[in-house]
Design a protein around this motif. Structure first.
Motif, PDB file in Angstrom:
ATOM      1  N   TRP A  38       0.848  -1.189   0.000  1.00 48.99           N
ATOM      2  CA  TRP A  38       0.000   0.000   0.000  1.00 48.99           C
ATOM      3  C   TRP A  38       0.884   1.240   0.000  1.00 48.99           C
ATOM      4  O   TRP A  38       1.992   1.227   0.544  1.00 48.99           O
ATOM      5  N   MET A  39       0.372   2.336  -0.589  1.00 48.23           N
ATOM      6  CA  MET A  39       1.066   3.619  -0.473  1.00 48.23           C
ATOM      7  C   MET A  39       0.076   4.759  -0.698  1.00 48.23           C
ATOM      8  O   MET A  39      -1.032   4.563  -1.204  1.00 48.23           O
ATOM      9  N   LEU A  40       0.496   5.944  -0.287  1.00 45.41           N
ATOM     10  CA  LEU A  40      -0.289   7.148  -0.518  1.00 45.41           C
ATOM     11  C   LEU A  40       0.158   7.817  -1.811  1.00 45.41           C
ATOM     12  O   LEU A  40       1.353   7.822  -2.143  1.00 45.41           O
ATOM     13  N   ILE A  41      -0.822   8.403  -2.527  1.00 43.94           N
ATOM     14  CA  ILE A  41      -0.512   9.209  -3.703  1.00 43.94           C
ATOM     15  C   ILE A  41      -1.155  10.585  -3.538  1.00 43.94           C
ATOM     16  O   ILE A  41      -2.170  10.730  -2.845  1.00 43.94           O
ATOM     17  N   ASP A  42      -0.565  11.586  -4.197  1.00 47.49           N
ATOM     18  CA  ASP A  42      -1.139  12.924  -4.157  1.00 47.49           C
ATOM     19  C   ASP A  42      -2.167  13.082  -5.272  1.00 47.49           C
ATOM     20  O   ASP A  42      -2.473  12.129  -6.000  1.00 47.49           O
ATOM     21  N   ASP A  43      -2.695  14.292  -5.426  1.00 45.01           N
ATOM     22  CA  ASP A  43      -3.771  14.479  -6.409  1.00 45.01           C
ATOM     23  C   ASP A  43      -3.277  14.353  -7.842  1.00 45.01           C
ATOM     24  O   ASP A  43      -4.076  14.263  -8.772  1.00 45.01           O
ATOM     25  N   PRO A  74      -1.306   9.979  15.394  1.00 46.18           N
ATOM     26  CA  PRO A  74      -1.605  10.929  16.469  1.00 46.18           C
ATOM     27  C   PRO A  74      -2.812  11.799  16.123  1.00 46.18           C
ATOM     28  O   PRO A  74      -2.905  12.353  15.021  1.00 46.18           O
ATOM     29  N   GLY A  75      -3.742  11.885  17.065  1.00 45.21           N
ATOM     30  CA  GLY A  75      -4.908  12.733  16.887  1.00 45.21           C
ATOM     31  C   GLY A  75      -5.993  12.159  16.004  1.00 45.21           C
ATOM     32  O   GLY A  75      -7.000  12.823  15.754  1.00 45.21           O
ATOM     33  N   MET A  76      -5.812  10.905  15.536  1.00 45.22           N
ATOM     34  CA  MET A  76      -6.770  10.296  14.618  1.00 45.22           C
ATOM     35  C   MET A  76      -7.366   9.042  15.257  1.00 45.22           C
ATOM     36  O   MET A  76      -6.671   8.304  15.964  1.00 45.22           O
ATOM     37  N   ASP A  77      -8.636   8.777  14.998  1.00 45.88           N
ATOM     38  CA  ASP A  77      -9.236   7.515  15.421  1.00 45.88           C
ATOM     39  C   ASP A  77      -8.678   6.392  14.552  1.00 45.88           C
ATOM     40  O   ASP A  77      -8.511   6.574  13.337  1.00 45.88           O
ATOM     41  N   PRO A  78      -8.379   5.224  15.128  1.00 45.30           N
ATOM     42  CA  PRO A  78      -7.891   4.106  14.315  1.00 45.30           C
ATOM     43  C   PRO A  78      -8.902   3.745  13.222  1.00 45.30           C
ATOM     44  O   PRO A  78     -10.113   3.941  13.378  1.00 45.30           O
ATOM     45  N   LEU A  79      -8.377   3.219  12.137  1.00 37.04           N
ATOM     46  CA  LEU A  79      -9.204   2.925  10.960  1.00 37.04           C
ATOM     47  C   LEU A  79      -8.820   1.572  10.391  1.00 37.04           C
ATOM     48  O   LEU A  79      -7.631   1.275  10.239  1.00 37.04           O
ATOM     49  N   THR A  80      -9.832   0.752  10.088  1.00 36.20           N
ATOM     50  CA  THR A  80      -9.586  -0.543   9.441  1.00 36.20           C
ATOM     51  C   THR A  80      -9.850  -0.415   7.945  1.00 36.20           C
ATOM     52  O   THR A  80     -10.864   0.156   7.533  1.00 36.20           O
ATOM     53  N   ALA A 108     -13.797   7.113   3.182  1.00 36.33           N
ATOM     54  CA  ALA A 108     -13.334   7.515   4.515  1.00 36.33           C
ATOM     55  C   ALA A 108     -11.842   7.274   4.690  1.00 36.33           C
ATOM     56  O   ALA A 108     -11.177   7.974   5.476  1.00 36.33           O
ATOM     57  N   VAL A 109     -11.307   6.297   3.961  1.00 33.54           N
ATOM     58  CA  VAL A 109      -9.872   6.000   4.053  1.00 33.54           C
ATOM     59  C   VAL A 109      -9.068   7.182   3.514  1.00 33.54           C
ATOM     60  O   VAL A 109      -8.090   7.632   4.130  1.00 33.54           O
ATOM     61  N   HIS A 110      -9.480   7.689   2.360  1.00 33.78           N
ATOM     62  CA  HIS A 110      -8.769   8.817   1.766  1.00 33.78           C
ATOM     63  C   HIS A 110      -8.943  10.067   2.630  1.00 33.78           C
ATOM     64  O   HIS A 110      -8.000  10.845   2.799  1.00 33.78           O
ATOM     65  N   ALA A 111     -10.147  10.226   3.186  1.00 35.56           N
ATOM     66  CA  ALA A 111     -10.396  11.381   4.050  1.00 35.56           C
ATOM     67  C   ALA A 111      -9.532  11.328   5.304  1.00 35.56           C
ATOM     68  O   ALA A 111      -8.998  12.363   5.752  1.00 35.56           O
ATOM     69  N   TRP A 112      -9.370  10.138   5.879  1.00 32.70           N
ATOM     70  CA  TRP A 112      -8.553   9.961   7.088  1.00 32.70           C
ATOM     71  C   TRP A 112      -7.108  10.365   6.802  1.00 32.70           C
ATOM     72  O   TRP A 112      -6.502  11.149   7.552  1.00 32.70           O
ATOM     73  N   SER A 114      -5.927  12.180   4.326  1.00 32.42           N
ATOM     74  CA  SER A 114      -5.826  13.592   3.953  1.00 32.42           C
ATOM     75  C   SER A 114      -5.926  14.487   5.186  1.00 32.42           C
ATOM     76  O   SER A 114      -5.199  15.495   5.305  1.00 32.42           O
ATOM     77  N   ALA A 115      -6.813  14.133   6.110  1.00 30.28           N
ATOM     78  CA  ALA A 115      -6.969  14.932   7.318  1.00 30.28           C
ATOM     79  C   ALA A 115      -5.699  14.902   8.159  1.00 30.28           C
ATOM     80  O   ALA A 115      -5.282  15.923   8.729  1.00 30.28           O
ATOM     81  N   TYR A 116      -5.051  13.736   8.218  1.00 30.74           N
ATOM     82  CA  TYR A 116      -3.840  13.632   9.030  1.00 30.74           C
ATOM     83  C   TYR A 116      -2.716  14.497   8.460  1.00 30.74           C
ATOM     84  O   TYR A 116      -2.011  15.198   9.197  1.00 30.74           O
ATOM     85  N   LEU A 117      -2.528  14.450   7.154  1.00 27.19           N
ATOM     86  CA  LEU A 117      -1.418  15.181   6.540  1.00 27.19           C
ATOM     87  C   LEU A 117      -1.768  16.623   6.193  1.00 27.19           C
ATOM     88  O   LEU A 117      -0.874  17.447   5.978  1.00 27.19           O
ATOM     89  N   GLY A 118      -3.070  16.929   6.084  1.00 28.97           N
ATOM     90  CA  GLY A 118      -3.459  18.273   5.694  1.00 28.97           C
ATOM     91  C   GLY A 118      -3.291  18.547   4.211  1.00 28.97           C
ATOM     92  O   GLY A 118      -3.255  19.713   3.787  1.00 28.97           O
ATOM     93  N   ILE A 119      -3.181  17.503   3.411  1.00 24.79           N
ATOM     94  CA  ILE A 119      -3.133  17.628   1.953  1.00 24.79           C
ATOM     95  C   ILE A 119      -4.018  16.536   1.362  1.00 24.79           C
ATOM     96  O   ILE A 119      -4.355  15.560   2.039  1.00 24.79           O
TER      97      ILE A 119
END
Length: 275
Positions: A38-43, A74-80, A108-112, A114-119
Motif C-alpha cells: 500500500w502507499m499514498l498518492i497525491d492528487d 496521532p490525533g486520529m481515530d484508528p481505521l480498518t 473515509a480512508v482517503h479522508a482519514w 488527507s486529514a492527518y497530513l493536511g493535503i
C-alpha cells in the motif's frame, strides 16, 4: 562468520508509515508478505513519502489477516481498511516508474489520510505484485518484480555497520544527533555477528532456508535524517555518510536483496554468505 544471525525482521504494510517487527515472515518473489503493498498518492498520482511528509513516521500500519490494514496516527481515530475488491486500476507514479494500483474502496480512508497530513491524498493497493512493477532493469534478472518499496524486494542492514557509523557520527560535527537507531534506515532484515561493512562484499546469501542475491548497495536519502519517533529532521546520517560512505556517487548504507527462493525466515535464523 559462522555466528551471523537474523536479528530482526521489519514489515512496512504502507510505504512510509511505521511498520511492525514480526518474529517470522514469508518471503515472496517481490518481498516479505505484506511489505509495502500500500502507499499514498497525491492528487497528481505521485507517491507521497516521508521525503515530503515527515509526519508519516508517526502513522502506524498493522497488517491484518488477508492483507488489510489497521491504521493509526496521532490525533486520529484508528481505521480498518480492507483489501479492495478487483476493480479498475489507476496509474500511479513511484519515482520514475508508472505502476497500476487499485484505490481503497471507502472514501473515509482517503479522508482519514488527507486529514492527518493536511493535503489531498489517496491510499492505493498493489493488487498483483507478480506483474505490476519490474525491478530496475539495470540491476534485475528477467521477471523480477517489486512492491511499492523504493526499488528492490528487501533491504538488509547490519548491526556492526550501524555501530561503525555511529562511531563516526560521534567524532563528527553533529555528534549530539547520535547514536542513531536502526529504524532510520527502514530495513526489512537486520543481521548481527558480522564485521562492519562486511555486506559490501556479499553477492549471494541465505537467511535460514531462503536464498537471496545482492542487487546493489542502497543509496540513502533525506528520510534517514528523520527521527522516526518525533518526525523531526537533523543532518545525520547523511553528513557522515557523505564523508565516509560515498560510493559510486551515492551515500550508501545497507544492501538491496532479491529473493532467489521462497520460504519463511525467522528471527535467530543463521545467515550464510554463499558468494
Amino acid at each position: 562468520m559462522g555466528n551471523t544471525r537474523l536479528q530482526s525482521i521489519h514489515v512496512h504494510p504502507v510505504k512510509a508509515f511505521r511498520g511492525t517487527a514480526p518474529r517470522e515472515a514469508v518471503v515472496e518473489p517481490w518481498g516479505l508478505t505484506g511489505d509495502r503493498r500500500w502507499m499514498l498518492i497525491d492528487d497528481g498520482g505521485k507517491v507521497v513519502t516521508q521525503r515530503q511528509q515527515p509526519r508519516l513516521a508517526l502513522a502506524a500500519a498493522e497488517l491484518l489477516p488477508g492483507g488489510g490494514l489497521r491504521l493509526s496516527a496521532p490525533g486520529m481515530d484508528p481505521l480498518t481498511v480492507p483489501v479492495p475488491r478487483p476493480a479498475a486500476t489507476v496509474t500511479v507514479e513511484i519515482f520514475s516508474d508508472k505502476v497500476e494500483a487499485v484505490p481503497a474502496e471507502d472514501a473515509a480512508v482517503h479522508a482519514w489520510s488527507s486529514a492527518y497530513l493536511g493535503i489531498d491524498v489517496r491510499l492505493v493497493h498493489m493488487d498483483d505484485p507478480a506483474t505490476r512493477r519490474p525491478v530496475d532493469p539495470d540491476y534485475a534478472l528477467p521477471g523480477e518484480t517489486v512492491s511499492f518499496a523504493d526499488g528492490y524486494p528487501l533491504l538488509l542492514a547490519s548491526t556492526a555497520s550501524l555501530d561503525a557509523l555511529n562511531s563516526l557520527i560521534a567524532e563528527g560535527r553533529h555528534a549530539d544527533e547520535g547514536p542513531l537507531p536502526m529504524n532510520r534506515f527502514r530495513p526489512n532484515v537486520v543481521v548481527s555477528g558480522t564485521t562492519a561493512w562486511a555486506e559490501d562484499d556479499w553477492s549471494r546469501l541465505a537467511i535460514g532456508e531462503v536464498a537471496f542475491r545482492v542487487a546493489k548497495m542502497c543509496g540513502r536519502c533525506v528520510v534517514t535524517t528523520t527521527d522516526q519517533g518525533t518526525a523531526g529532521r537533523g543532518k545525520e546520517p547523511l553528513h557522515t555518510l557523505g564523508r565516509h560512505r560515498r560510493i559510486g556517487g551515492k551515500l550508501v548504507f545497507g544492501q538491496n536483496l532479491v529473493p532467489l527462493t521462497g520460504g519463511t525466515i525467522r528471527v535467530g535464523d543463521p545467515v550464510e554468505i554463499l558468494a
